[in-house]
Design an enzyme around this catalytic site. Structure first.
Site, PDB file in Angstrom:
ATOM      1  N   ASP A 154      -2.536  -1.323   5.767  1.00  0.00           N
ATOM      2  CA  ASP A 154      -2.960  -0.881   7.090  1.00  0.00           C
ATOM      3  C   ASP A 154      -4.460  -0.678   7.206  1.00  0.00           C
ATOM      4  O   ASP A 154      -4.966  -0.463   8.291  1.00  0.00           O
ATOM      5  CB  ASP A 154      -2.242   0.421   7.475  1.00  0.00           C
ATOM      6  CG  ASP A 154      -2.475   1.540   6.468  1.00  0.00           C
ATOM      7  OD1 ASP A 154      -3.181   1.289   5.464  1.00  0.00           O
ATOM      8  OD2 ASP A 154      -1.954   2.645   6.682  1.00  0.00           O
TER       9      ASP A 154
ATOM     10  N   ASP B 229      -7.380  -3.521   2.897  1.00  0.00           N
ATOM     11  CA  ASP B 229      -6.243  -4.398   2.605  1.00  0.00           C
ATOM     12  C   ASP B 229      -6.421  -5.802   3.173  1.00  0.00           C
ATOM     13  O   ASP B 229      -5.670  -6.714   2.816  1.00  0.00           O
ATOM     14  CB  ASP B 229      -4.956  -3.805   3.201  1.00  0.00           C
ATOM     15  CG  ASP B 229      -4.608  -2.467   2.603  1.00  0.00           C
ATOM     16  OD1 ASP B 229      -4.779  -2.308   1.377  1.00  0.00           O
ATOM     17  OD2 ASP B 229      -4.184  -1.566   3.345  1.00  0.00           O
TER      18      ASP B 229
ATOM     19  N   ASP C   8       0.848  -1.174   0.000  1.00  0.00           N
ATOM     20  CA  ASP C   8       0.000   0.000   0.000  1.00  0.00           C
ATOM     21  C   ASP C   8       0.894   1.238   0.000  1.00  0.00           C
ATOM     22  O   ASP C   8       2.079   1.160   0.342  1.00  0.00           O
ATOM     23  CB  ASP C   8      -0.899  -0.022   1.235  1.00  0.00           C
ATOM     24  CG  ASP C   8      -1.971   1.054   1.201  1.00  0.00           C
ATOM     25  OD1 ASP C   8      -2.348   1.472   0.089  1.00  0.00           O
ATOM     26  OD2 ASP C   8      -2.416   1.481   2.274  1.00  0.00           O
TER      27      ASP C   8
END
Length: 868
Positions: free
Chosen positions: A606, A610, A328
């Site tokens: 996070d 995800d 990410d």
């Protein structure tokens, strides 16, 4: 009553479809709908009971073999062997039992994200209710700082913005409005909606509930997470396959030997059966599961020192084998803190340095930015706080960054505010009227195309192009302007064409400096890093270039991915390293496509968005400080410091653990094969056994776990990170290992039989000859330990000979035990041994040294051929 695509429908139509009214539902209607739709929380999954979870840990072929061996040894009253085998089995069961329940914990973490309380209208009156009692059609009231309790279609919005990073990965709040958007708009662009679990950062809103509980966007992701198939790690899968093969082979050999001895050799069944059991126990690597578990546990401690917390033991091996890291952007590669990086005024371009929201940094080149900084600081509703040296923002992160910029310039912000026009997505600017040392001024900030159009005597095309150029470099661009006045109120009509332009401000969520170095280290180790984010394509590309990704210029968006079938995606994902505006399904597809190409994939993240991909990945890595609980529970590893650099350290530790596991296996299989072959050959040839069954069991007990366990503590070898990642399907029993097993087993057989024959030729008694053969076997295993410690280089160095404290502790302990059974009368009686002369002892050690020299020369020849 749950709606489809409410974001693309007018608010009035949504109210009608939900049979709702602007003044809210009645208490009776709310109760009826609650009974129909259920509470506003995710359903709990049905978990297995503790007993079933514990019994499931024994469902493994190698465990079956070990249990059978324990029964046989117990029947023959060899209680020491029985105890060792059962201890190994129980230890593995307990560890597996403790590690169970990841999916249930992840679902619980997502359920806890739903807001516990909510302000609603019931029969026209504002009341506060439990968030779990919300139903479709409820009218919810929100203001800055509130967590959104359910999915809402906006009816009214004033200066509204929401932080949606947990769903979209976008680092800055999203402006919201009531106007419908396209039906196929991605989640991040559905500005007419508020999503359950997100946070209102500014403004006020009134919205109608369109979905609750499992039907919300967070609930949908929770269902997606529950449906994700969790892959076993390569090591676990290969060990299961290996256990099946080994069990079949051992049982087949034992059956053939028993038949041979009874029907061909006409041996007494009781003696033969005891010998066959000794062969089976020596062939079965019963200490291997325990040593593997201990090796992984040691890796847990090593990774904890590197700020990587392991939630599941086999994940250590997985992180060491990854060939792709899908990461990410927001909060992982970047700091998740907006900063002003560049400004442009009529005097030129200026670069601004500094980290976070601290009002400290440099301006290059030096120049007068006081007017721009004053406008940035006064046209602002945020506040900065210094908490023990850490600067934090209260309010919009972009406005916090503007305050930090004003502090770097040293602009006086003590002016009093007389009037203000809050930001609204319809007029796309904010204006404040202040009275201070600089006089009475109206300061305006907003979207460049809007503010530039309000400025008189300005080259609009020139400044619009400059703003576009900044945006293409990944900057969020704001324009600022001012106007002197004498009034007490802001006249919006007087602003049009009457402003004086002060400059452009470019903001960015900057990359972490340590992440840049970590990406470089991963690339040097042959690991491809790919960014998968919900942010805009331009921002993602700019950060990718700064962070050092291999191919930052080409970006695929979620809309692009929707046009690709799985086969096309598998081809594209190999070369593209930046994916923007992605949904949870997109992230999951990308991870699955990479795995379908035979790659081992680590996924970092996070947010709630995800979690499904974290669970699917070979190694899911969550951020510990800023990560959501759902992400942490779905992940295999959690970074305690949210530092991407810790991932590179975790990969290094993971490779070390795998190397040590490989050393354990490479030591165990040849030595076990050597032990068994000695007895098998003697049995088939009709010769006297070089060792008794009791002596074989003794050697297996004293060396099986202890010497292998010493390898679990081996440090990282030089050059560990210089090797490319191993393939996902790389077998444990490679051709190289099979050859090593054959070579070592043959040398064991020759050395043990050679010393046994030597002893008989010297006229020694059979017990003494067997004692010499047994000690020869133990010495060979010790020399083999020193050889196997260095699989990537030479073992003929002082560092290799020096070993570790654990290695020498184990070697000294085993040597002492062998001296005891060889020379202590009581133990001689138990094991049928006799004292060995000094010269014979020296000869035994010499045989071990010769064995070491042979296998080391063979390794150097093989490594030399591989380098060519």
């Amino acid at each position: 009553m749950q709606m489809k695509d409410p974001h693309s429908r007018p608010a009035a139509d949504c109210l009608a479809d939900l049979n709702a009214r602007p003044e809210g539902l009645t208490a009776t209607e709310a109760a009826e709908r609650l009974a129909m739709h259920g509470p506003n929380r995710l359903p709990e999954t049905q978990a297995r009971g503790p007993l079933l979870r514990f019994l499931a840990q024994f469902n493994n072929v190698l465990i079956y073999v070990l249990l059978a061996a324990a029964v046989v040894t117990g029947t023959l009253q060899h209680w020491i062997d029985t105890g060792v085998i059962m201890a190994v089995v129980l230890a593995n069961a307990v560890i597996g039992f403790v590690q169970e329940g990841k999916a249930e914990s992840a679902m619980l973490a997502i359920r806890q994200m739903l807001a516990p309380r909510a302000a609603v209208l019931r029969e026209g009156r504002r009341v506060t209710v439990n968030g779990a009692t919300l139903v479709p059609g409820d009218i919810v009231l929100l203001e800055a700082g509130d967590k959104v309790p359910a999915d809402l279609r906006l009816i009214e919005a004033r200066g509204l913005a929401a932080q949606e990073a947990i769903l979209t990965g976008e680092s800055v709040p999203v402006d919201k409005a009531t106007a419908p958007v396209a039906a196929d708009a991605p989640i991040g662009d559905r500005r007419s909606m508020l999503w359950s679990g997100t946070l209102v950062t500014q403004g006020t809103a009134r919205g109608v509930v369109t979905a609750t509980g499992p039907a919300t966007e967070i609930g949908r992701i929770g269902g997606l997470l529950a449906g994700v198939e969790q892959l076993t790690t390569p090591l676990v899968a290969q060990m299961d396959h290996f256990a099946r093969w080994l069990s079949f082979l051992i049982l087949l050999v034992v059956a053939l030997l028993l038949g041979w001895g009874v029907f061909v050799g006409h041996m007494p069944f009781s003696d033969l059966f005891m010998t066959v059991v000794a062969i089976a126990v020596s062939a079965i690597p019963e200490g291997l599961p325990a040593v593997m578990t201990i090796t992984l546990a040691i890796g847990v401690q090593a990774m904890a020192r590197r700020n990587a917390i392991v939630r599941r033991l086999p994940a250590i091996e997985s992180i060491g084998s990854v060939s792709v890291i899908c990461t990410d952007k927001t909060g992982t590669l970047t700091r998740n803190e907006m900063v002003v990086a560049r400004v442009e005024t009529s005097a030129g371009r200026f670069d601004i340095t500094g980290e976070g929201y601290a009002p400290r940094g440099d301006i290059s080149p030096p120049g007068d930015l006081s007017a721009l900084a004053l406008a940035a600081g006064l046209c602002n509703d945020a506040a900065l706080h210094d908490r023990n040296g850490v600067w934090t923002v209260e309010g919009d992160p972009m406005e916090g960054a503007l305050l930090a910029f004003a502090g770097k310039v040293g602009a006086p912000l003590g002016a009093s505010r007389l009037d203000a026009i809050p930001f609204d997505s319809r007029h796309r600017f904010m204006a404040v009227l202040t009275d201070g040392p600089a006089g009475r001024l109206i300061h305006v900030k907003g979207a460049p195309e809007r503010v530039l159009g309000m400025c008189g005597d300005l080259d609009y095309a020139l400044w619009h192009d400059r703003a576009e150029a900044m945006a293409r470099q990944g900057l969020r661009v704001l324009a600022l302007a001012e106007r002197p006045t004498t009034g007490d109120k802001i006249d919006p009509a007087a602003l049009e064409g009457g402003l004086t332009f002060t400059g452009l401000v470019g903001l960015i969520d900057p990359p972490r400096p340590e992440a840049i170095a970590a990406v470089a280290e991963c690339r040097a180790a042959g690991i491809r890093v790919k960014m998968i984010t919900g942010d805009h394509a331009g921002t993602a590309a700019a950060i990718a270039a700064q962070i050092g990704l291999q191919n930052p210029d080409r970006v695929l968006t979620g809309a692009d991915l929707d046009k690709l079938d799985d086969a096309q995606l598998a081809l594209e994902v190999a070369s593209v390293d930046v994916f923007a505006r992605t949904s949870p399904e997109d992230k999951l597809r990308l991870v699955t496509a990479l795995q379908a190409s035979g790659l081992s994939v680590a996924m970092t993240g996070d947010g709630v968005n995800d979690a499904p991909a974290l669970k699917r990945a070979d190694a899911g890595i969550a951020m510990g400080l800023k990560g959501s609980e759902a992400a942490k529970e779905a992940a295999d590893l959690v970074l305690a410091d949210d530092n991407f650099a810790s991932i590179a350290a975790a990969v290094r530790e993971g490779r070390t653990v795998y190397d040590n596991l490989k050393k354990v296996i490479s030591w165990t299989l040849p030595t076990n094969a050597g032990e068994s072959m000695v007895i098998i050959v003697a049995l088939i040839a009709g010769m006297s056994l070089p060792m008794t069954a009791v002596q074989i069991l003794w050697v297996n007990l004293i060396t099986g776990i202890t010497l292998g366990l010493a390898l679990a503590f081996e440090p990282t070898e030089k050059g560990t990170m210089a090797h490319p990642p191993r393939r996902r399907d790389a077998p444990i029993l490679s051709g190289e290992l099979v050859w090593h097993v054959v070579l070592v087993a043959t040398l064991f057989l020759a050395a043990v039989f050679g010393m046994f024959t030597y002893a008989l030729d010297r006229g020694y008694s059979l017990p003494l000859a067997q004692t010499i053969a047994m000690n020869t076997l133990v010495v060979l295993e010790i020399f083999h330990l020193f050889f196997i410690r260095n699989i990537h280089g030479t073992s003929l160095t002082w560092a290799a000979a020096r070993g570790t404290k654990v290695v020498w502790t184990v070697v000294i302990a085993i040597t002492a035990a062998q001296f005891a059974i060889t020379y202590v009368p009581v133990l001689q009686t138990v094991l049928g041994t006799e004292s060995v002369a000094l010269l014979d002892g020296i000869l035994i050690v010499g045989i071990g040294a010769a064995f070491f020299a042979i296998i080391e020369i063979e390794k150097q020849i093989r490594l030399g051929l591989q380098r060519r």
